[in-house]
Design a protein around this motif. Structure first.
Motif, PDB file in Angstrom:
ATOM      1  N   ALA A 160       0.832  -1.207   0.000  1.00  8.65           N
ATOM      2  CA  ALA A 160       0.000   0.000   0.000  1.00  8.65           C
ATOM      3  C   ALA A 160       0.863   1.252   0.000  1.00  8.65           C
ATOM      4  CB  ALA A 160      -0.923  -0.016   1.215  1.00  8.65           C
ATOM      5  N   LEU A 161       1.940   1.264   0.775  1.00  6.71           N
ATOM      6  CA  LEU A 161       2.823   2.438   0.808  1.00  6.71           C
ATOM      7  C   LEU A 161       3.508   2.665  -0.530  1.00  6.71           C
ATOM      8  CD1 LEU A 161       4.405   2.022   4.352  1.00  6.71           C
ATOM      9  CD2 LEU A 161       3.049   3.969   3.563  1.00  6.71           C
ATOM     10  N   GLU A 162       3.977   1.590  -1.163  1.00 11.47           N
ATOM     11  CA  GLU A 162       4.637   1.755  -2.462  1.00 11.47           C
ATOM     12  C   GLU A 162       3.649   2.251  -3.514  1.00 11.47           C
ATOM     13  OE1 GLU A 162       7.329  -0.785  -5.676  1.00 11.47           O
ATOM     14  OE2 GLU A 162       7.120  -1.480  -3.599  1.00 11.47           O
ATOM     15  N   LEU A 163       2.425   1.706  -3.493  1.00 11.86           N
ATOM     16  CA  LEU A 163       1.402   2.192  -4.431  1.00 11.86           C
ATOM     17  C   LEU A 163       1.044   3.640  -4.142  1.00 11.86           C
ATOM     18  CD1 LEU A 163      -0.876  -0.966  -4.577  1.00 11.86           C
ATOM     19  CD2 LEU A 163       0.379   0.022  -6.501  1.00 11.86           C
ATOM     20  N   HIS A 164       1.000   4.004  -2.850  1.00 10.26           N
ATOM     21  CA  HIS A 164       0.707   5.392  -2.478  1.00 10.26           C
ATOM     22  C   HIS A 164       1.776   6.338  -3.009  1.00 10.26           C
ATOM     23  CE1 HIS A 164      -0.183   8.932  -0.121  1.00 10.26           C
ATOM     24  NE2 HIS A 164       0.968   8.820   0.549  1.00 10.26           N
ATOM     25  N   ARG A 165       3.043   5.964  -2.859  1.00 14.67           N
ATOM     26  CA  ARG A 165       4.119   6.825  -3.374  1.00 14.67           C
ATOM     27  C   ARG A 165       4.034   6.967  -4.890  1.00 14.67           C
ATOM     28  NH1 ARG A 165       7.142   4.268   0.887  1.00 14.67           N
ATOM     29  NH2 ARG A 165       7.654   2.522  -0.477  1.00 14.67           N
ATOM     30  N   LEU A 166       3.653   5.874  -5.551  1.00 10.26           N
ATOM     31  CA  LEU A 166       3.567   5.912  -7.012  1.00 10.26           C
ATOM     32  C   LEU A 166       2.349   6.690  -7.492  1.00 10.26           C
ATOM     33  CD1 LEU A 166       4.544   4.891  -9.810  1.00 10.26           C
ATOM     34  CD2 LEU A 166       3.130   2.863  -9.438  1.00 10.26           C
ATOM     35  N   MET A 167       1.188   6.380  -6.928  1.00 12.51           N
ATOM     36  CA  MET A 167      -0.059   6.953  -7.443  1.00 12.51           C
ATOM     37  C   MET A 167      -0.349   8.352  -6.896  1.00 12.51           C
ATOM     38  SD  MET A 167      -1.069   4.696  -9.513  1.00 12.51           S
ATOM     39  CE  MET A 167      -0.813   2.960  -9.906  1.00 12.51           C
ATOM     40  N   ASN A 168       0.073   8.603  -5.650  1.00 14.15           N
ATOM     41  CA  ASN A 168      -0.282   9.871  -5.013  1.00 14.15           C
ATOM     42  C   ASN A 168       0.913  10.787  -4.802  1.00 14.15           C
ATOM     43  OD1 ASN A 168      -2.955   8.866  -4.731  1.00 14.15           O
ATOM     44  ND2 ASN A 168      -2.342   7.774  -2.868  1.00 14.15           N
ATOM     45  N   GLY A 169       2.025  10.479  -5.446  1.00 13.45           N
ATOM     46  CA  GLY A 169       3.213  11.309  -5.294  1.00 13.45           C
ATOM     47  C   GLY A 169       3.064  12.636  -6.008  1.00 13.45           C
TER      48      GLY A 169
ATOM     49  N   THR B 181      -0.487   6.534 -13.729  1.00 11.87           N
ATOM     50  CA  THR B 181      -0.698   6.808 -12.303  1.00 11.87           C
ATOM     51  C   THR B 181      -1.941   7.664 -12.138  1.00 11.87           C
ATOM     52  OG1 THR B 181       0.694   8.791 -12.318  1.00 11.87           O
ATOM     53  CG2 THR B 181       1.777   6.693 -11.845  1.00 11.87           C
ATOM     54  N   LEU B 182      -2.768   7.265 -11.181  1.00 12.29           N
ATOM     55  CA  LEU B 182      -3.991   8.008 -10.857  1.00 12.29           C
ATOM     56  C   LEU B 182      -4.129   8.049  -9.337  1.00 12.29           C
ATOM     57  CD1 LEU B 182      -6.420   6.335 -13.439  1.00 12.29           C
ATOM     58  CD2 LEU B 182      -5.488   8.659 -13.569  1.00 12.29           C
ATOM     59  N   PRO B 183      -4.562   9.171  -8.764  1.00 12.05           N
ATOM     60  CA  PRO B 183      -4.714   9.265  -7.303  1.00 12.05           C
ATOM     61  C   PRO B 183      -5.616   8.138  -6.778  1.00 12.05           C
ATOM     62  CG  PRO B 183      -4.962  11.409  -8.327  1.00 12.05           C
ATOM     63  CD  PRO B 183      -4.940  10.424  -9.454  1.00 12.05           C
TER      64      PRO B 183
ATOM     65  N   THR C  23      -7.606  11.045   4.141  1.00 15.41           N
ATOM     66  CA  THR C  23      -6.412  10.193   4.156  1.00 15.41           C
ATOM     67  C   THR C  23      -6.306   9.417   2.855  1.00 15.41           C
ATOM     68  OG1 THR C  23      -7.707   8.480   5.273  1.00 15.41           O
ATOM     69  CG2 THR C  23      -6.395   9.956   6.665  1.00 15.41           C
ATOM     70  N   ARG C  24      -5.191   8.695   2.708  1.00 18.07           N
ATOM     71  CA  ARG C  24      -5.002   7.866   1.517  1.00 18.07           C
ATOM     72  C   ARG C  24      -4.894   6.373   1.860  1.00 18.07           C
ATOM     73  NH1 ARG C  24      -3.613  10.825  -3.081  1.00 18.07           N
ATOM     74  NH2 ARG C  24      -4.713  12.790  -2.898  1.00 18.07           N
ATOM     75  N   ILE C  25      -4.349   6.044   3.036  1.00 15.36           N
ATOM     76  CA  ILE C  25      -4.237   4.636   3.447  1.00 15.36           C
ATOM     77  C   ILE C  25      -4.802   4.495   4.852  1.00 15.36           C
ATOM     78  CG2 ILE C  25      -2.738   2.623   3.736  1.00 15.36           C
ATOM     79  CD1 ILE C  25      -0.607   4.032   2.113  1.00 15.36           C
ATOM     80  N   LEU C  26      -5.837   3.676   4.979  1.00 15.46           N
ATOM     81  CA  LEU C  26      -6.417   3.374   6.279  1.00 15.46           C
ATOM     82  C   LEU C  26      -6.355   1.866   6.514  1.00 15.46           C
ATOM     83  CD1 LEU C  26      -9.600   5.651   6.432  1.00 15.46           C
ATOM     84  CD2 LEU C  26      -7.496   5.917   7.739  1.00 15.46           C
ATOM     85  N   ALA C  27      -6.073   1.485   7.751  1.00 15.68           N
ATOM     86  CA  ALA C  27      -6.017   0.066   8.115  1.00 15.68           C
ATOM     87  C   ALA C  27      -6.734  -0.138   9.435  1.00 15.68           C
ATOM     88  CB  ALA C  27      -4.565  -0.409   8.225  1.00 15.68           C
ATOM     89  N   SER C  28      -7.301  -1.315   9.584  1.00 14.54           N
ATOM     90  CA  SER C  28      -7.979  -1.641  10.838  1.00 14.54           C
ATOM     91  C   SER C  28      -6.956  -1.981  11.916  1.00 14.54           C
ATOM     92  CB  SER C  28      -8.915  -2.827  10.633  1.00 14.54           C
ATOM     93  OG  SER C  28      -8.164  -3.999  10.361  1.00 14.54           O
ATOM     94  N   GLY C  29      -7.425  -1.965  13.166  1.00 11.21           N
ATOM     95  CA  GLY C  29      -6.561  -2.362  14.268  1.00 11.21           C
ATOM     96  C   GLY C  29      -6.104  -3.800  14.162  1.00 11.21           C
TER      97      GLY C  29
ATOM     98  N   GLY D  45       5.763   1.044   7.410  1.00  8.80           N
ATOM     99  CA  GLY D  45       5.281   2.396   7.643  1.00  8.80           C
ATOM    100  C   GLY D  45       4.911   2.645   9.099  1.00  8.80           C
ATOM    101  N   HIS D  46       4.383   3.845   9.331  1.00  8.91           N
ATOM    102  CA  HIS D  46       3.982   4.248  10.685  1.00  8.91           C
ATOM    103  C   HIS D  46       2.466   4.256  10.780  1.00  8.91           C
ATOM    104  CE1 HIS D  46       3.989   6.373  14.502  1.00  8.91           C
ATOM    105  NE2 HIS D  46       3.112   7.216  13.993  1.00  8.91           N
ATOM    106  N   ALA D  47       1.927   3.603  11.824  1.00  8.41           N
ATOM    107  CA  ALA D  47       0.473   3.544  12.028  1.00  8.41           C
ATOM    108  C   ALA D  47       0.053   4.621  13.029  1.00  8.41           C
ATOM    109  CB  ALA D  47       0.068   2.165  12.521  1.00  8.41           C
ATOM    110  N   ARG D  48      -0.848   5.488  12.598  1.00  8.15           N
ATOM    111  CA  ARG D  48      -1.354   6.593  13.443  1.00  8.15           C
ATOM    112  C   ARG D  48      -2.787   6.274  13.850  1.00  8.15           C
ATOM    113  NH1 ARG D  48      -2.630  12.422  10.750  1.00  8.15           N
ATOM    114  NH2 ARG D  48      -3.377  13.562  12.605  1.00  8.15           N
TER     115      ARG D  48
END
Length: 665
Positions: free
Chosen positions: A491-500, A507-509, A554-560, A570-573
């Motif tokens: 997800a982080l690599e796709l985020h850097r590629l698509m949302n950079g 590439t699309l947001p 946000t762009r990446i959300l994950a469950s607990g 990555g860092h989970a906030r």
């Protein structure tokens, strides 16, 4: 660990049956030949105890003393001289591996008897002859062992007498009897000499019979045990200083031995026999048995029953890699285990004097398991290929179905645990409205050409593509933490590629949602049309989590459930508990960031969220404004600020027991 299935049972039973057949076949005897030879080769020569000395009646001494080349013809007066000298130089015990069966010259016999009687520590060898018992018709009915002792004069003068018997095998001699059962459990020559060396009050009658065979622990090739020629020994005993150094407190064994292969007559094949035919002599093997008794270093062999059980257990261990791993890894693990057994067996042989089997566990058992493992792996590969063809016919790409088809052990599918990732292109509706259908298709194809390889490279499987949304799955049968780590990294690599900041072709947001849990993987549909799909609550929930990116900014959300399995990727906030659109149960949401917020900003957000949860919106607003002054584009900060302002204005949608309700995507 994989579920115990029929293939593992078949592999185990086939390997066990094959090894059992090997144990019952002549191949088992390889341990006493090739296996023992290999252990001695790996160990090499070991020092013999200095307390044992051999005096050899050899051709060199015959020439030096002017005697016959046949030592049995040497005058016994010469032996009397040697016995007197050895006793005078402090030899603790003197053993003759020479059978004095018949009387010879009376004076010489008397001289030898007198020397032995005076020494009081001479042990004479006895011979055992196996004679057949026949019927009147000449048929052999049985065999009987006959004991031949020294002539009465010398027998009575000696301290004791005993035989030395080594059972012969096709591979040579490896054992000896401490007490010979066929002649009334009579103590052997080395047993008597060892008793004389160690007992405070030596008495042959005090020895307690132990008729088990003892395995020789050889020291090395001929001459490893200190060997002195007969002529040299006579010279040494005449010198008080040199004689005391050579013989005082020692066990001296006198017998036939030759270092010249063409002159050897009394010879026995052992692992230290040389390629040119030089074997160990009987006297050196007798000295080896004596040294083993003095050192308590005879080789120990596990009982046949316990060793057979250990080998069957070893087979079971060797089959595990072929059940749990792919062919190359299984072969590497099997090789490593075999080498480990070899190392343990060698170490035990060297340091513990424990003779563990080598050929069966290091060569035979791995080969058996490998052969059956390859058979079953080949069969499984063909079965996977058929399942793959089935998966392809159900609509998945080869990239998405190659590994997943392996898991379909049951007809229709099975339930597994995994991480589900759902993605969605931002403003896709607007994009499709501005482009023709063909141009929209081309844009999506370029997008998926960039998207799908990243999922595959991180161990994921593309399960479904609907419009602009992609549903991917990471299987967690082996490790939930690893599956969550790979999914977050993808997800982080796709985020850097698509949302950079730099956008290029393809590439699309994109927004992403991740959730972990059980999922059913199998065929779904009617008889006319069936597809391979992942079905379960985590699929729907990950889609809802993805949809929460819109209101939260946000762009990446994950469950607990995803962030609970390790912190890698990555860092989970933590954003707090939410009730997602269409869901009734709350779920903890975390924003996945490539790097954490600045410490001051993170502290301001956490304080604001705590104040919001405690229904102190005014205090929360202060900290949220501080956050946004540091990070103006922070989506969760803006979301909570709007919620607080709506609360203060009395227009907010009420929360449910402290959980934020998201009514729409």
């Amino acid at each position: 660990m994989k579920r115990l299935d029929i293939s593992f049972v078949v592999l185990l039973l086939a390997s066990l049956l094959t090894l059992t057949l090997v144990l019952l076949s002549p191949l088992r005897e390889l341990e006493s030949g090739t296996g023992l030879d290999a252990l001695y080769y790996l160990r090499g020569t070991r020092p013999a105890p200095p307390a044992v000395v051999i005096v050899t009646l050899d051709s060199r001494s015959a020439r030096a003393l002017g005697q016959s080349e046949r030592p049995e013809r040497w005058p016994r007066g010469l032996h009397a001289r040697l016995v007197e000298g050895l006793a005078g130089r402090g030899a603790r015990v003197i053993g003759f591996d020479v059978l004095f069966e018949r009387a010879r010259e009376a004076d010489a016999d008397q001289a030898l008897a007198g020397a032995m009687r005076k020494a009081g520590n001479v042990v004479l060898v006895e011979s055992i002859t196996r004679e057949p018992v026949t019927s009147p018709g000449g048929e052999t009915l049985a065999t009987m062992d006959r004991l031949t002792q020294a002539q009465p004069l010398l027998r009575d003068a000696a301290w004791a007498g005993g035989p030395f018997i080594m059972p012969k095998t096709p591979d040579g001699v490896i054992e000896f009897w401490g007490f010979v059962p066929s002649v009334g459990d009579r103590p052997s020559l080395p047993m008597l000499m060892a008793h004389r060396m160690t007992a405070p009050r030596p008495d042959p009658a005090s020895l307690i019979p132990d008729t088990r065979r003892r395995t020789l622990n050889l020291y090395g090739p001929i001459g490893t045990i200190r060997t002195i020629s007969y002529a040299e020994a006579l010279t040494l005993v005449a010198d008080p200083v040199a004689g005391d150094a050579a013989f005082r407190g020692k066990a001296v064994l006198i017998g036939f031995s030759e270092f010249n292969q063409s002159r050897q007559s009394d010879m026995f094949r052992t692992p230290f026999s040389t390629p040119d035919g030089l074997d160990l002599s009987g006297v050196e093997l007798c000295a080896t048995a004596l040294a083993n008794l003095l050192e308590d270093s005879s080789l120990e062999r596990p009982a046949d029953a316990s060793m057979a059980g250990a080998l069957l257990g070893w087979i079971a261990l060797l089959t595990l890699p072929w059940h749990l791993a792919r062919t190359r890894r299984a072969l590497a693990i099997t090789t490593a285990l075999a080498l480990a057994w070899g190392a343990v067996a060698t170490w035990s042989f060297v340091h513990l004097h424990l003779w563990l089997p080598l050929i069966l566990p290091v060569i035979a058992a791995p080969l058996i398991v490998t052969a059956w493992g390859l058979v079953l792996h080949t069969r499984a590969a063909r079965l996977r290929e058929r399942r793959l063809e089935q998966a392809l016919s159900l609509g998945l790409s080869r990239q998405g179905s190659d590994k997943l088809a392996i898991l379909l052990h049951r007809a229709g599918g099975r339930t597994v645990h995994g991480v589900c990732l759902c993605s969605d292109i931002e403003a896709y509706t607007t994009l499709s409205e501005t482009l023709s259908p063909a141009a929209t298709r081309d844009a999506l194809n370029r997008y998926f050409e960039r998207f799908i390889p990243i999922i595959t490279a991180h161990g994921g499987h593309v399960m479904d593509i609907v419009g602009d949304s992609v549903m991917c799955l990471w299987l967690a049968d082996d490790s939930a933490s690893e599956a969550c780590r790979q999914a977050r990294a993808a997800a982080l690599e796709l985020h850097r590629l698509m949302n950079g900041s730099e956008h290029d072709d393809g590439t699309l947001p994109t927004r992403f949602g991740l959730h972990y849990g059980p999922v059913f993987l199998g065929e779904v549909g009617a008889s006319q049309h069936r597809e391979l799909r992942a079905v379960g609550d985590i699929v729907n929930t990950s889609s809802r989590i993805q949809g929460a990116n819109n209101p939260l900014g946000t762009r990446i959300l994950a469950s607990g459930a995803v962030t609970a399995h390790g912190s890698a990727g990555g860092h989970a906030r933590a954003l707090g508990p939410f009730i997602l659109a269409g869901k009734r149960s709350p779920i903890e949401l975390h924003e996945i960031l490539a790097a954490p917020l600045p410490a001051e900003a993170a502290q301001a957000f956490d304080t604001a969220r705590s104040a919001y949860a405690c229904e102190a919106p005014q205090s929360a607003v202060i900290h949220l404004q501080q956050l946004l002054s540091l990070c103006p584009n922070d989506g969760p900060g803006r979301f909570y600020l709007q919620r607080c302002q709506a609360r203060l204005a009395g227009t907010a949608v009420p929360d449910a027991d402290g959980c934020v309700i998201l009514s729409s995507k």
